[in-house]
Design a protein around this motif. Structure first.
Motif, mmCIF file in Angstrom:
data_model
loop_
_atom_site.group_PDB
_atom_site.id
_atom_site.type_symbol
_atom_site.label_atom_id
_atom_site.label_comp_id
_atom_site.label_asym_id
_atom_site.label_seq_id
_atom_site.Cartn_x
_atom_site.Cartn_y
_atom_site.Cartn_z
ATOM 1 N N UNK A 219 -54.603 -30.189 4.402
ATOM 2 C CA UNK A 219 -53.878 -29.516 3.317
ATOM 3 C C UNK A 219 -54.557 -29.348 2.252
ATOM 4 N N UNK A 220 -54.188 -28.309 1.390
ATOM 5 C CA UNK A 220 -55.004 -27.840 0.068
ATOM 6 C C UNK A 220 -53.856 -27.333 -0.650
ATOM 7 N N UNK A 221 -54.082 -27.631 -2.062
ATOM 8 C CA UNK A 221 -53.028 -26.945 -3.117
ATOM 9 C C UNK A 221 -53.832 -26.311 -3.947
ATOM 10 N N UNK A 222 -53.530 -25.037 -4.212
ATOM 11 C CA UNK A 222 -53.943 -23.978 -5.330
ATOM 12 C C UNK A 222 -53.030 -23.627 -6.085
ATOM 13 N N UNK A 223 -53.355 -23.095 -7.463
ATOM 14 C CA UNK A 223 -52.463 -22.855 -8.220
ATOM 15 C C UNK A 223 -52.591 -21.268 -8.553
ATOM 16 N N UNK A 224 -51.447 -20.477 -8.642
ATOM 17 C CA UNK A 224 -51.545 -18.917 -8.814
ATOM 18 C C UNK A 224 -50.660 -18.410 -9.985
ATOM 19 N N UNK A 225 -50.879 -17.591 -10.568
ATOM 20 C CA UNK A 225 -49.939 -17.066 -11.643
ATOM 21 C C UNK A 225 -49.056 -16.213 -10.785
ATOM 22 N N UNK A 226 -49.157 -15.545 -9.521
ATOM 23 C CA UNK A 226 -48.597 -14.720 -8.851
ATOM 24 C C UNK A 226 -48.968 -14.793 -7.336
ATOM 25 N N UNK A 227 -47.687 -14.548 -6.509
ATOM 26 C CA UNK A 227 -47.701 -14.807 -5.095
ATOM 27 C C UNK A 227 -47.205 -13.235 -4.348
ATOM 28 N N UNK A 228 -48.295 -12.894 -3.800
ATOM 29 C CA UNK A 228 -47.890 -11.264 -2.883
ATOM 30 C C UNK A 228 -47.838 -11.619 -1.731
ATOM 31 N N UNK A 229 -46.282 -11.308 -1.312
ATOM 32 C CA UNK A 229 -45.964 -11.803 -0.024
ATOM 33 C C UNK A 229 -46.020 -10.513 0.999
ATOM 34 N N UNK A 230 -47.137 -10.634 1.716
ATOM 35 C CA UNK A 230 -47.318 -9.432 2.712
ATOM 36 C C UNK A 230 -47.260 -9.848 4.277
ATOM 37 N N UNK A 231 -46.363 -10.747 4.336
ATOM 38 C CA UNK A 231 -46.648 -11.500 5.538
ATOM 39 C C UNK A 231 -45.785 -10.841 6.817
ATOM 40 N N UNK A 232 -45.469 -9.756 6.672
ATOM 41 C CA UNK A 232 -44.910 -8.644 7.662
ATOM 42 C C UNK A 232 -43.636 -9.217 8.144
ATOM 43 N N UNK A 233 -43.467 -9.384 9.468
ATOM 44 C CA UNK A 233 -41.982 -9.926 9.950
ATOM 45 C C UNK A 233 -41.703 -11.266 9.558
ATOM 46 N N UNK A 234 -42.790 -12.053 9.059
ATOM 47 C CA UNK A 234 -42.502 -13.437 8.465
ATOM 48 C C UNK A 234 -42.111 -13.433 7.058
ATOM 49 N N UNK A 235 -41.970 -12.233 6.483
ATOM 50 C CA UNK A 235 -41.725 -12.250 5.047
ATOM 51 C C UNK A 235 -40.623 -13.144 4.686
ATOM 52 N N UNK A 236 -39.478 -13.503 5.436
ATOM 53 C CA UNK A 236 -38.444 -14.203 4.807
ATOM 54 C C UNK A 236 -38.788 -15.721 5.088
ATOM 55 N N UNK A 237 -39.723 -15.865 5.804
ATOM 56 C CA UNK A 237 -39.904 -17.355 5.957
ATOM 57 C C UNK A 237 -40.826 -17.645 4.646
ATOM 58 N N UNK A 238 -41.698 -16.874 4.353
ATOM 59 C CA UNK A 238 -42.499 -17.113 3.097
ATOM 60 C C UNK A 238 -41.496 -17.238 1.994
#
Length: 281
Positions: A219-238
């Motif tokens: 595992x690895x942690x990263x920090x982000x100012x924004x998350x863009x959810x383009x997970x398609x049919x799995x978008x609700x999981x994200x």
């Protein structure tokens, strides 16, 4: 890997790849992560068509007055058609080796009730949308010519056919290759990308998101100012990982797929029509 990103794009299909490319081109420090391989999900399971946008005009196949009676919807349909035609022209001109032309046929029947003048008007609108840069090659055949057309032999209701429209669509050889092309172009201008790496956690830390990534090596942690959810049919999981499981973007919709083996003479030919409800088929 960079410690803090402007954006983390979740997903590895064509929507995510295009989003990552645009973000990187705009100067944002971007990381794209895909839990499987690039283009392995919905992007690989499509009709592979570079649609000209004709389907967006299907709502006007019945009454044009009824279509124009809802101006907001009509403007949206025409706008989507225009964008489809412009995207079609741009892609076919820039990457002709990635597509092949497909002859599409629309039988004009009493059921779909599309008169010749309305068909010509629709194609004139589409041609004007991209300036005719990639021709649609519209042909309208008479009822007699339609009955003699080799692709329609054996069609139910052929005796009552009113004519045929034919035009040229384009089909991608391999949509997954286009996804990979887009990821590679984005990486060339600074985007970082990881496949076989799943987002397994999302947590807000002040003005940043902590994104937990899990791959075979750990595992690895990263920090982000924004998350863009383009997970398609799995978008609700994200979305659920971010603590908002009640926001559902995917809802059930019933559909039917019919798989048939057509005669060899129909290879490379597509068919399109409009249902009684005005939906493209």
């Amino acid at each position: 890997m960079t410690e803090i990103y402007d954006t983390v794009v979740v997903g590895g299909g064509i929507i995510a790849a295009a989003a990552g490319q645009h973000l990187a081109a705009a100067g944002y420090r971007t990381l794209l992560v895909e839990r499987d391989d690039y283009g392995a999900g919905t992007s690989s399971k499509t009709s592979r068509l570079q649609h000209c946008g004709l389907g967006y005009l299907s709502a006007a196949s019945g009454s044009i007055a009824a279509f124009l009676a809802h101006p907001r919807s009509a403007i949206e349909c025409v706008s989507l058609m225009r964008r489809s035609m412009q995207g079609r022209a741009e892609f076919v001109r820039l990457a002709p080796e990635r597509v092949k032309p497909v002859a599409f046929i629309i039988p004009l029947t009493p059921e779909n009730a599309i008169p010749h003048w309305k068909a010509r008007l629709a194609f004139r609108l589409m041609t004007a949308s991209d300036g005719g840069k990639v021709p649609l090659n519209l042909r309208i055949l008479s009822a007699e010519e339609a009955r003699a057309h080799p692709a329609l032999q054996g069609m139910a209701g052929l005796k009552s056919i009113r004519g045929v429209m034919s035009f040229t669509e384009y089909q991608y050889h391999w949509p997954e290759r286009i996804v990979v092309d887009t990821v590679m172009k984005a990486r060339a201008i600074g985007m970082e990308a990881l496949n076989h790496t799943a987002v397994t956690g999302l947590a807000r830390e002040g003005d940043l998101w902590r994104v937990i990534l899990t791959a075979a090596k750990g595992s690895l942690d990263v920090l982000a100012r924004a998350v863009v959810n383009c997970a398609g049919v799995w978008i609700d999981e994200v979305t659920a990982l971010a603590g908002a499981p009640h926001i559902r973007k995917n809802t059930g919709e019933k559909g039917t797929n019919i798989v048939v083996r057509l005669p060899e003479g129909l290879r490379g030919i597509g068919f399109e029509t409009v249902t009684a409800a005005g939906a493209p088929f």
